[in-house]
Scaffold this active site. Sequence first.
Site, mmCIF file in Angstrom:
data_model
loop_
_atom_site.group_PDB
_atom_site.id
_atom_site.type_symbol
_atom_site.label_atom_id
_atom_site.label_comp_id
_atom_site.label_asym_id
_atom_site.label_seq_id
_atom_site.Cartn_x
_atom_site.Cartn_y
_atom_site.Cartn_z
ATOM 1 N N CYS A 79 19.243 -15.442 3.956
ATOM 2 C CA CYS A 79 18.747 -16.621 3.804
ATOM 3 C C CYS A 79 17.706 -16.723 2.584
ATOM 4 O O CYS A 79 17.280 -15.626 2.167
ATOM 5 C CB CYS A 79 17.920 -17.291 5.115
ATOM 6 S SG CYS A 79 19.218 -17.214 6.484
ATOM 7 N N ARG B 3 19.722 -21.732 4.673
ATOM 8 C CA ARG B 3 20.395 -20.622 5.693
ATOM 9 C C ARG B 3 21.739 -20.410 5.136
ATOM 10 O O ARG B 3 22.540 -21.123 4.508
ATOM 11 C CB ARG B 3 20.394 -21.157 7.062
ATOM 12 C CG ARG B 3 21.189 -20.208 8.019
ATOM 13 C CD ARG B 3 21.133 -20.909 9.081
ATOM 14 N NE ARG B 3 22.003 -19.976 10.241
ATOM 15 C CZ ARG B 3 22.946 -20.080 11.349
ATOM 16 N NH1 ARG B 3 23.167 -21.273 11.513
ATOM 17 N NH2 ARG B 3 23.221 -18.964 11.970
ATOM 18 N N VAL C 54 25.613 -16.295 9.026
ATOM 19 C CA VAL C 54 26.396 -14.963 9.392
ATOM 20 C C VAL C 54 26.687 -14.686 10.654
ATOM 21 O O VAL C 54 27.798 -14.383 10.910
ATOM 22 C CB VAL C 54 25.759 -13.798 8.236
ATOM 23 C CG1 VAL C 54 26.360 -12.464 8.839
ATOM 24 C CG2 VAL C 54 25.694 -14.142 6.752
ATOM 25 N N GLY D 179 17.670 -12.257 6.795
ATOM 26 C CA GLY D 179 18.101 -10.811 6.965
ATOM 27 C C GLY D 179 18.913 -10.705 8.054
ATOM 28 O O GLY D 179 19.503 -11.665 8.611
ATOM 29 N N GLU D 180 19.233 -9.229 8.312
ATOM 30 C CA GLU D 180 19.950 -9.012 9.650
ATOM 31 C C GLU D 180 19.198 -7.998 10.323
ATOM 32 O O GLU D 180 18.871 -6.806 9.751
ATOM 33 C CB GLU D 180 21.380 -8.661 9.227
ATOM 34 C CG GLU D 180 22.115 -9.497 8.137
ATOM 35 C CD GLU D 180 22.549 -10.744 9.020
ATOM 36 O OE1 GLU D 180 22.307 -10.725 10.140
ATOM 37 O OE2 GLU D 180 23.017 -11.665 8.476
ATOM 38 N N GLY E 28 27.823 0.421 -1.853
ATOM 39 C CA GLY E 28 27.241 1.810 -1.945
ATOM 40 C C GLY E 28 25.913 1.826 -2.510
ATOM 41 O O GLY E 28 25.631 3.199 -2.937
#
EC number: 6.3.5.4
Length: 616
Positions: free
Chosen positions: A2, A50, A53, A79-80, A380
Amino acid sequence: MCGITGWISYDHDLTRQRATLEAMTETMACRGPDAAGRWLDTHAAFGHRRLAVIDPDGGKQPMTVTHDGRTLVVTTYSGEVYNYRELRAELEQLGHTFRTRSDTEVVLHAYLQWGEAFAERLNGMYALALWDPRSRQLLLVRDRMGIKPLYYHPTPDGVLFGSEPKAILAHPSIRPTVDAEGLAELITFTKTPGHAVYQGMHEVRPGHLVRVGRGGVTVKRYWALTAREHTDDLGATVAHIRTLLDDIVDRQLIADVPLCTLLSGGLDSSAITALAAGALAAQGRGPVRSFAVDFTGYTENFRPDDLRSTPDGPYAHALAEHVRAEHQDIVLDTAALMDPGHRAAVLAARDLPNGFGDGDTSLYLLFKAIREQSTVALSGESADEVFGGYRWFHDPEAVHADTFPWIAAGLSGRFAGGDGTREALLDRGLLAKLDLPGYTARRYREALAEVPCLDSDTGLQRRMREISYLHLTRFVQILLDRKDRASMAVGLEVRVPFCDHRLVDYVFNTPWSMKTFDGREKSLLRAATRDVLPDAVADRVKSPYPSTQDPRYIEALHDELQELAADRAAPVRPLLDSGALAQATADGATPGIRPGAELVLGMNAWLRTTGTTLEL
């Protein structure tokens, strides 16, 4: 993922400032295309855009926790948190109740349970603001590795903050101004932690929290790399790294929206894609989807250079076939890379012209194409910093140079595919005033002074610990910021498994001799993942993110430089060396103009569109 922003003012009633908050919030629309939210109280105003997710219906923000009609805490959060399920279970045992399935609500309750120490319990990528009405204090918290950006600007009676500088600059009391130090920071490849280039603005440092109260601003570190003896033998080290990677990738596949991987065909992205393919198959969610960037005619006409010995395409296809991925190449041409609209979008996303030229534009276009099919992508990124993958890690001259090794290796020109320098077109008097070598030297000394070492670290082992630290705290920030801005400009969440702090900390303390036990770069990562990779991919030599080799790109830069040279009103003209500009715009474009031309053209567009004032 977000976009967040907000304003704390202890001397004004912010409930009357909805229009200003909305303007600040709207600058974050690209980061959060799914919904907008605002929360205003007397001394605090939070805005949120937002990207849904996890728990799309229940995770709306700003989010509050109330009790008996009283607000206990409110957050605007980006974030997560990958361990939110374990934290939720622990908090429920402690008596907390939840009304959503979101990780945001877990973060709020974690704060209520553990106070500021809650940050130490989070595993993830995040940038968040917490307002506690009971103490009238604001907390700004950023993840350990600085994956998610967060900026703040103290004011006479509080603070402004946002995911990106543009949110703060949208406030009517703030004017974009850059002084000599800010310009030096912009031009050099130093990425000083906490430095935001704009006067008065700061970036929350990775692993830090900022506390704001009526008495002012205080900064606290809650995590840092530490030096410890490594007691595992080689076999146990490789096995532990693989166990960590399996757990990290499995956690980062959690999403309630379409998910994919970024696949270049290099060791890093191939390992992530292969591990994701296995985890998704075990969960009954396969196959993995993967995407790669390519350029028209790039593979067929590829020419090896100092950094890139092979094209990505054949290796990406080999890995995709090996793990049975649903793979797609995103093929770009020079017209798309030079399109003014695309380049303007990149500049708007980055806020500053400090990028990698066509590498930024191609990354933006890659993410834009992916976003049409997916919302989350695993990358990666950062494996080179963690495992020692860059060529200059293995170049004795760069390793032992008395500066940042990537600067000693001439990255500023070579990464972009040229043999010139970024500052080649700048006025000699300006360069003398900026003293870029002196600025870089000071920042290098500051970084070296931070490095944690053991008494047993001597000789090459000590120097390589220093080199690793420089990359994990400085260089990686350049690339993480680039990837965040390009992805969030189109509302795509990019996750970086190699930045999991458990993995970073473990490998940081692994001896350099073990990291290169097979005489190659990234020996430990190769050993830990070889069983899921085809040999051609596992044994491939490091090749950085691709850069177009189309000569028409250089010609287009040359043409734009000529237009700039003819425009006496161009805002960047006072900063340029007229002789160097004349030489660069003479007939016959050469690759050597590329880094300098990209910087100057970017600076001109930046000064023109943002109205930034240079106080030099």
